[in-house]
Enzyme design. Sequence first.
Site, mmCIF file in Angstrom:
data_model
loop_
_atom_site.group_PDB
_atom_site.id
_atom_site.type_symbol
_atom_site.label_atom_id
_atom_site.label_comp_id
_atom_site.label_asym_id
_atom_site.label_seq_id
_atom_site.Cartn_x
_atom_site.Cartn_y
_atom_site.Cartn_z
ATOM 1 C CG ASP A 186 -1.755 -1.262 1.331
ATOM 2 O OD1 ASP A 186 -1.843 -1.990 0.322
ATOM 3 O OD2 ASP A 186 -2.293 -1.543 2.416
ATOM 4 C CE1 TYR A 238 -3.024 -8.059 5.745
ATOM 5 C CE2 TYR A 238 -1.373 -8.041 7.480
ATOM 6 C CZ TYR A 238 -1.721 -7.850 6.162
ATOM 7 O OH TYR A 238 -0.767 -7.463 5.250
#
Length: 385
Positions: free
Chosen positions: A173, A222
């Site tokens: 990201d 996650y």
Amino acid sequence: MNDAKTRALEAYISAFNDKPDHIIRAPGRVNIIGEHTDYNDGFVLPCAIDKDTVVAIGRHEDSLIEAISCDYENQDIFSINKDINESPKLWANYVRGVAKYLQLDGYALPPSRISIAGDVPLGSGLSSSAALEMAVGRALIEQSGQKIDPTDLAMIGQKAENQFVGCSCGIMDQLISAKAQAGHAMLIDCRSLLCSPISIPKDAAILIVNSGITHSNSDGAYNERRLQCEKAALHYKVKALRDIDEAQLKAGKTGLDDVSYKRARHVVTENARTVNAAVALQDNDLYTLGQLMRQSHASMRDDFEITIPEIDQLADIMNAAIAQYCDNQGGARMTGGGFGGCVIAIAPNDTMESIIDSIHDKYRKTANQKIEILISTASAGVNYV
Ligand code: GLA
């Protein structure tokens, strides 16, 4: 003028009674394919979207950073002469974390006033946090008159997120928000950090459907996936799952529990799909790209188990529309960390309306969910607005 820019500028002037010296924007992103591969040293194919976080910055007379956020109507102040510690406010920790790791990497921090505004939907898998990190980091660098390599800036953002905010995210990201090129996706090798821009066909559009179901990367799921991948890599005696192919995966299965095997199978097959998708995109072959996107979604659903029924339904509706209206020239899949967030489609411009109509006709949402539909172009990485 960019709306987030207007808001950041107006907030700066009204809070600090002065004009900022620099105004910087950094984009959110979608990932076209290559999910949960970045922290396995693998490949990803994201592109920056035309939604940004904007930071206006100017000088401060004391040794302080004073930040205000338009979207959270909140203020944070910390000293740059002392150890930078955590704030109880989550958004402020992205600012503090970036400041701390810039300083630890040897960049002198300028005493600054900062205002922040953004239009990247929050908590929806479009990397509003990486956009914030990259905009704040670059703004602090500009204010201090220094220079920074965008890859170094991305790594500082990742450190802030891993070690300050407490989410073990990979590098994707931050890297795309720092290095994106307009009109292009980026094939990133997350081991070497080599970035290869791949142009997006002019007649194709990126449709983003935000399910309105928010996820949180700091949630256990996650980090749990990361640990399962590390366990599988240990079993195969490799540094990362990047280092095995499908044949090695199958051949060495004995002794690995079923769940870890499925996680590893997602990563290994997703790496191969991502490299193939980059070739397909480069060749304007939306048909092959679409097939790979559908396979990726199925793998996230069945092997990595990070989708939820609403997201599967959206992807199915969008893929059915792409089959019906443009002969499978394109595809749809969930993007981002999972458990909610967005489904994206890449398909010819002139079928976007039919795909959107199909969603409105067929998607059964629960009463408190609001979906948001955006069509985005691929934008450039962090820079002046
Ligand atoms: C989040 C993380 C990224 C990546 C994706 C899944 O967006 O921040 O580093 O792991 O999930 O592909």
